[in-house]
Scaffold this motif. Structure first.
Motif, PDB file in Angstrom:
ATOM      1  N   GLN A  96       0.683  -1.244   0.071  1.00 42.98           N
ATOM      2  CA  GLN A  96       0.133   0.147   0.078  1.00 42.98           C
ATOM      3  C   GLN A  96       0.828   1.309  -0.209  1.00 42.98           C
ATOM      4  O   GLN A  96       0.563   2.255  -0.705  1.00 42.98           O
ATOM      5  N   ASP A  97       2.055   1.239   0.861  1.00 43.01           N
ATOM      6  CA  ASP A  97       2.446   2.596   1.200  1.00 43.01           C
ATOM      7  C   ASP A  97       4.091   2.617   0.590  1.00 43.01           C
ATOM      8  O   ASP A  97       4.697   1.792   1.300  1.00 43.01           O
ATOM      9  N   LYS A 117       6.353   4.252   0.999  1.00 40.86           N
ATOM     10  CA  LYS A 117       7.321   4.918   1.789  1.00 40.86           C
ATOM     11  C   LYS A 117       7.868   4.049   2.926  1.00 40.86           C
ATOM     12  O   LYS A 117       8.858   3.978   3.324  1.00 40.86           O
ATOM     13  N   GLY A 150       5.128  11.183  -3.876  1.00 41.20           N
ATOM     14  CA  GLY A 150       4.198   9.697  -3.537  1.00 41.20           C
ATOM     15  C   GLY A 150       3.878   9.054  -4.483  1.00 41.20           C
ATOM     16  O   GLY A 150       3.629   7.682  -4.598  1.00 41.20           O
ATOM     17  N   GLN A 163       4.353   5.042  -5.764  1.00 37.35           N
ATOM     18  CA  GLN A 163       3.325   4.279  -5.871  1.00 37.35           C
ATOM     19  C   GLN A 163       3.507   3.580  -7.200  1.00 37.35           C
ATOM     20  O   GLN A 163       3.479   2.203  -7.447  1.00 37.35           O
ATOM     21  N   SER A 208      -4.295   4.807  -4.734  1.00 38.60           N
ATOM     22  CA  SER A 208      -4.631   5.726  -3.583  1.00 38.60           C
ATOM     23  C   SER A 208      -3.737   6.888  -3.747  1.00 38.60           C
ATOM     24  O   SER A 208      -4.050   7.950  -3.397  1.00 38.60           O
ATOM     25  N   ALA A 209      -2.615   6.930  -4.179  1.00 34.19           N
ATOM     26  CA  ALA A 209      -1.581   8.239  -4.016  1.00 34.19           C
ATOM     27  C   ALA A 209      -1.413   8.901  -5.745  1.00 34.19           C
ATOM     28  O   ALA A 209      -0.833   9.723  -5.760  1.00 34.19           O
TER      29      ALA A 209
END
Length: 218
Positions: A57-58, A60, A117, A121, A143-144
């Motif tokens: 998902q992320d 980062k 971001g 992604q 999502s990003a």
């Protein structure tokens, strides 16, 4: 489902990525005739990445901050498939181009913190697609991203499903995207499935929680 409903945990459970004290329980969980619940760790390592991939998902937290993007994209191809460096680099650049990264050479030589971001992604999606898996678990892959790039990424995933017969679990809380992109929808809350329906009939869902989710969309 909303945050905390168990969507990501379910995706990780398919790949047997839940560690103790967590437990994975299923009456049956098979992939291409192979029992995933009984598979050994070497068997699972052979499946992960090459045949079953998961877009985390992320970026980062999913990308290694001390490795350049190119090295991370090429690592699986080099270690798992013994691909020559030049071939692995060409495949990595092609994967970055496929997710609409305009200057893939520069991104290959960048560290994750140097990316936005949305670009991070897209790198995550490219990393999972570079091995051309048979089955992809995509955890909030758009999502990003802004709407234009989101639609392009969805088109890429849709083409892979149609052209290669790739299986896809698409994890999202965006009901508009889910209803237009997916075939079948499972609504989750508190780690349990509340309702199952065809995506095109999502607006006809009857469970109170599903109705509440639909009503919460702007």
């Amino acid at each position: 489902g909303e945050s905390g409903s168990g969507k990501t945990m379910t995706g990780r459970a398919v790949l047997r990525l839940i560690r103790a004290p967590g437990r994975i329980e299923a009456d049956a969980m098979t992939f291409d005739g192979q029992d995933l619940m009984a598979a050994s760790e070497p068997d699972l390592r052979a499946l992960r990445g090459r045949r079953i991939a998961m877009v985390m998902q992320d970026p980062k937290f999913s990308l290694n901050p001390v490795m350049k993007v190119g090295a991370q994209l090429m690592e699986g191809l080099r270690q798992r498939d013994n691909a020559p460096r030049a071939e692995a680099r060409a495949k990595a650049i092609a994967a970055l181009e496929a997710v609409q990264i305009r200057d893939p050479e520069r991104v290959m030589d960048s560290y994750p913190h140097e990316l936005s971001g949305g670009m991070g992604q897209r790198v995550m999606i490219a990393m999972m697609l570079v091995a051309e898996p048979d089955f992809l678990i995509a955890d909030e892959p758009t999502s990003a991203l802004d709407v234009t790039v989101q639609n392009e990424v969805l088109r890429i995933l849709d083409d892979l499903v149609k052209d290669r017969g790739m299986g896809l679990i698409f994890i999202s809380h965006n009901l508009t995207v889910v209803s237009s992109f997916c075939d079948r929808v499972l609504i989750m809350y508190g780690g349990k499935i509340m309702e199952e329906c065809e995506a095109r009939n999502l607006h006809l869902a009857t469970h109170p929680y599903t109705r509440a989710l639909l009503a919460a969309a702007p």
